[in-house]
Design an enzyme around this catalytic site. Structure first.
Site, PDB file in Angstrom:
ATOM      1  CG  HIS A  97      -2.026   0.974   1.187  1.00 49.28           C
ATOM      2  ND1 HIS A  97      -3.132   0.809   0.388  1.00 49.28           N
ATOM      3  CD2 HIS A  97      -2.206   2.148   1.835  1.00 49.28           C
ATOM      4  CE1 HIS A  97      -3.947   1.830   0.548  1.00 49.28           C
ATOM      5  NE2 HIS A  97      -3.407   2.669   1.416  1.00 49.28           N
ATOM      6  CG  HIS A 144     -10.305   3.781   2.967  1.00 47.91           C
ATOM      7  ND1 HIS A 144     -10.923   4.011   4.159  1.00 47.91           N
ATOM      8  CD2 HIS A 144      -8.978   3.876   3.230  1.00 47.91           C
ATOM      9  CE1 HIS A 144     -10.027   4.250   5.098  1.00 47.91           C
ATOM     10  NE2 HIS A 144      -8.835   4.174   4.559  1.00 47.91           N
TER      11      HIS A 144
END
Length: 747
Positions: free
Chosen positions: A49, A95
């Site tokens: 990420h 998200h």
């Protein structure tokens, strides 16, 4: 160095998402075994990420520059010049994992995070968008997930006072166990008041502002870099909790301070919180950083340096200020009832670069070089195999009843009205929204001017699954087309690359293929990518879940409309207007929604997706944009999911005016009206403008053909064997019913 920490075991290393080889690299980089705090910092900075270790090598292939690009990838958001000393600043981020585990807070904090990325750079946010992918509507968890995500987006955006002006929502079983929530924000700033994140000035104070740090969100970045196992529900503690009212205060306080000369650098605390923000600021500036963890505002007792550095508590920012400006800055943040603390200082870089030093309770708990954490993070060229080409579409029965097929499509999950969603969003706050949800692109006035920003989010995952290269092209081209369809000049894009496990060669092949197609389209259309996000490991082993998601390179685009009075909308304007189809029709039904919803064919059985001719796309779109700006075109809508019939039906439903279509192709009803040919626009013109428009199209080498004309409140298809008439009332019921029925809401 503090030794009051557990010994690092292979199990602790694995729990931090690091491989044995990566741990050995850490030991080599720092010349010793790390302690737990240092290991945690490496684990989040080297997570997929944060480090993009599987994707960086391929992302470099994307075009990122143009004369109007002020800042491309590498900052909090991309920046483009929109004239008159103004800039548009924008980005899209994912998200996904948090939103599956806790849909309300996951989606809400996704909105909060992307807002901070934009106002961190000095922009006032003016619009939010989103791109949502859910699983089967009848999946037992899906109603809960849809409700939570939509409420989370609306709850945060509405409270913070930024309009949510559009987006896209799709459904497919591949997202049953791993939904996608991609959020985009666009802001406007003065070109001479743009703020960057590179720290500088040895001895300059490092300041923490916003909310206090808690234990929420710890290891959120690591969680977002792994697929879901059976214990997905147990990961709720890694989901952050947002407070939009605090975010609103933070926006106003930051913009007030930005009006001064006090800020040297600024960075929001997003994924990996204080760790990523401090390390990114120092590494970009080529300096070191020293933090006193005792000075970090905390809302829980007994927090360790490990917890403070890895917490992803929301509504927090990190700044480097000019010396002597601390009291001035603190007064602003105290006025807005926000925490303010000087927690460290910029330090000098030695011969081997800067270092991150943390002191807690009088002890040095971390002392590691910055280079291995950022620029020298692992970079993998994962094995990848191209997606095999699909066989041409086999013969199938033509449509036997265009009315039934059109009603079926308009009521299907992917094409049904999203009114139930966007009515929960405040899309008018700020009073600058000039094109509301439901059109091709949202349009927001640049406050105090006649200019408009056109914004769209687009991707067709089923195309990307069938042919990643063509799917990647189409995602860019569709976004460019939607912005063009309102009369705006497309300027730049942001991307959100949502894929499954990159350690599977076929998945990595999808990623590489999509990048190739995107790069080709960006180049051909002068539509560079200036910011973005990569979200990998989107697959699930959770009970009831699928495996890998469809490859979903979501594209968010921004364009400029010089005069909002020359904006086009999809709604027919009056009866008697001529309906034209601009662009080439091929009747290609591969991967169409008609095949899926009417014939039950998808995936490998549905043939290759429609081809994107980038040269024709550019030529046709430029012509359409000029025709809109000249005033010749009274309505415009691009052809996409569902083909020409759905495009015309949507134009009719937006206006209450019907249409008669009288020019089917020789290939049959389905090819004429449900093929998803690319680079096509349905436009209307008045009789007086028709001849000149057709003449200009011919001179430009653009195909323009009569499709029919507008009539009263029904659609009529003149077909060789008989005419089919469908009342708009029937279309509207089919189109508006899906979400209220699914969510048990009122029509």
């Amino acid at each position: 160095m503090s030794t009051n920490a557990p010994a690092i075991t292979p199990q602790i290393v694995a729990d931090h998402g690091l491989t044995e080889e990566e741990y050995d690299r850490i030991v080599q980089a720092i010349g010793r075994e790390p302690n737990l705090t240092e290991l945690g910092i490496f684990s989040v900075m080297w997570s997929e990420h944060c480090s993009y270790k599987s994707s960086r090598i391929h992302l470099r292939k994307l075009p990122t520059k143009a004369p109007w690009v002020i800042q491309g990838p590498g900052e909090n958001a991309g920046v483009i010049d929109i004239g008159d000393g103004q800039a548009a600043i924008f980005k899209m981020e994912s998200h996904n994992h948090p939103s599956y585990i806790e849909p309300y807070q996951g989606a809400a904090t996704g909105v909060g995070g992307i807002l901070r990325d934009v106002f961190t750079m000095g922009a006032r946010p003016v619009a939010n968008m989103n791109a949502l992918r859910f699983g089967r509507p009848d999946h037992p968890k899906m109603k809960h997930l849809i409700s939570g995500v939509v409420r989370g987006i609306g709850g945060y955006g509405n409270c913070v006072g930024v309009p949510t002006v559009g987006g896209e929502t799709n459904f497919h079983s591949a997202y049953d166990g791993n939904i996608l929530v991609n959020a985009m924000t666009v802001g406007v700033a003065e070109t001479d008041k743009i703020f960057y994140s590179a720290a500088s000035g040895v001895g300059n104070p490092i300041v923490y502002v916003g909310s206090k740090t808690g234990r929420d969100g710890i290891h959120g970045a690591t969680m977002a870099s792994a697929d879901f196992g059976e214990d997905a529900e147990a990961k709720r503690p890694t989901v952050q909790v947002g407070d939009p009212f605090t975010e609103k205060l933070l926006i106003e306080a930051c913009l007030e301070l930005m009006a001064s000369d006090a800020i040297v650098a600024i960075q929001d605390m997003g994924a990996a919180g204080l760790t990523s923000s401090s390390i990114e600021m120092a590494s970009k500036g080529g300096v070191g950083i020293r933090l006193d963890m005792d000075k970090v505002p905390q809302r829980e007792t007994g927090m360790t340096a490990y917890e403070m550095m890895l917490s992803e508590s929301q509504e927090r920012m990190l700044m480097v200020l000019k010396p002597g400006r601390e009291d001035f800055a603190e007064a602003i943040f105290r006025k807005w009832e926000l925490d303010f603390a000087v927690i460290g200082e910029v330090t000098e870089a030695g011969p081997d670069g800067g270092r991150l030093v943390l002191v807690h309770r009088g002890e040095t708990v971390c002392d590691i070089p910055l280079g291995p954490l950022a620029d020298d993070a692992p970079l993998y060229d994962r094995p990848h195999v191209p997606t095999p080409a699909l066989a041409p579409l086999a013969e199938f029965a033509d449509s036997t009843n265009i009315s039934i097929d059109l009603l079926t499509l308009l009521g299907s999950p992917d094409l049904a009205s999203r009114r139930w969603i966007w009515e929960q969003y405040d899309h008018m706050v700020g009073a600058d929204t000039v094109q509301r949800p439901g059109g091709d692109a949202a349009v927001v006035r640049v406050h105090g001017t006649k200019k408009g920003l056109a914004i769209s989010t687009d991707c067709t995952p089923r195309y990307c699954f069938a042919d990643p290269v063509e799917g990647g092209k189409q995602a860019i081209a569709e976004c460019w087309r939607n912005i063009t369809a309102v009369g705006a000049m497309p300027l730049a894009t942001t991307d959100c690359m949502n894929f499954a496990n990159p350690q599977r060669p076929e998945i990595m092949g999808q990623f590489v293929g999509c990048i190739e197609g995107m790069a080709a389209a960006c180049t051909a259309l002068d539509f560079p990518i200036v910011s973005g996000n990569v979200s990998l490991y989107n697959e699930s082993k959770a009970t009831g879940g699928g495996s890998a998601i469809l490859p979903t390179p979501a594209i968010g685009g921004v364009g400029l409309l010089p005069d909002i009075d020359r904006m086009a909308t999809i709604a027919f304007k009056s009866t008697g207007d001529i309906i034209l189809l601009i662009g080439e029709r091929s009747g290609d039904l591969g991967q169409s929604l008609w095949l899926r919803e009417v014939r039950g064919l998808e995936g490998k059985d549905a043939g290759p997706p429609p081809r994107v001719d980038l040269e024709a796309e550019r030529r046709t779109g430029d012509f359409v944009r000029e025709a809109i700006r000249s005033g010749a075109v009274t309505a415009c809508h691009d052809v996409s999911d569902g083909g020409v019939a759905v495009a015309v039906a949507e134009m009719a439903l937006a206006s209450g005016i019907g249409a008669m279509l009288d020019q089917p192709l020789a290939g049959g009803i389905a090819q004429s009206y449900f093929a998803e040919d690319q680079g096509l626009y349905v436009v209307t013109v008045r009789d007086a403008a028709l001849v000149e428009l057709l003449s200009k199209a011919e001179a430009r080498g653009v195909t323009a053909a009569r499709l029919g004309h507008t009539i009263a409140n029904r659609l009529i298809f003149e077909l060789p064997e008989s005419d089919h008439a469908i009342p708009l009332a029937s279309l509207r019921v089919a189109h508006e019913s899906f979400f209220p029925k699914l969510m048990d809401a009122e029509l």
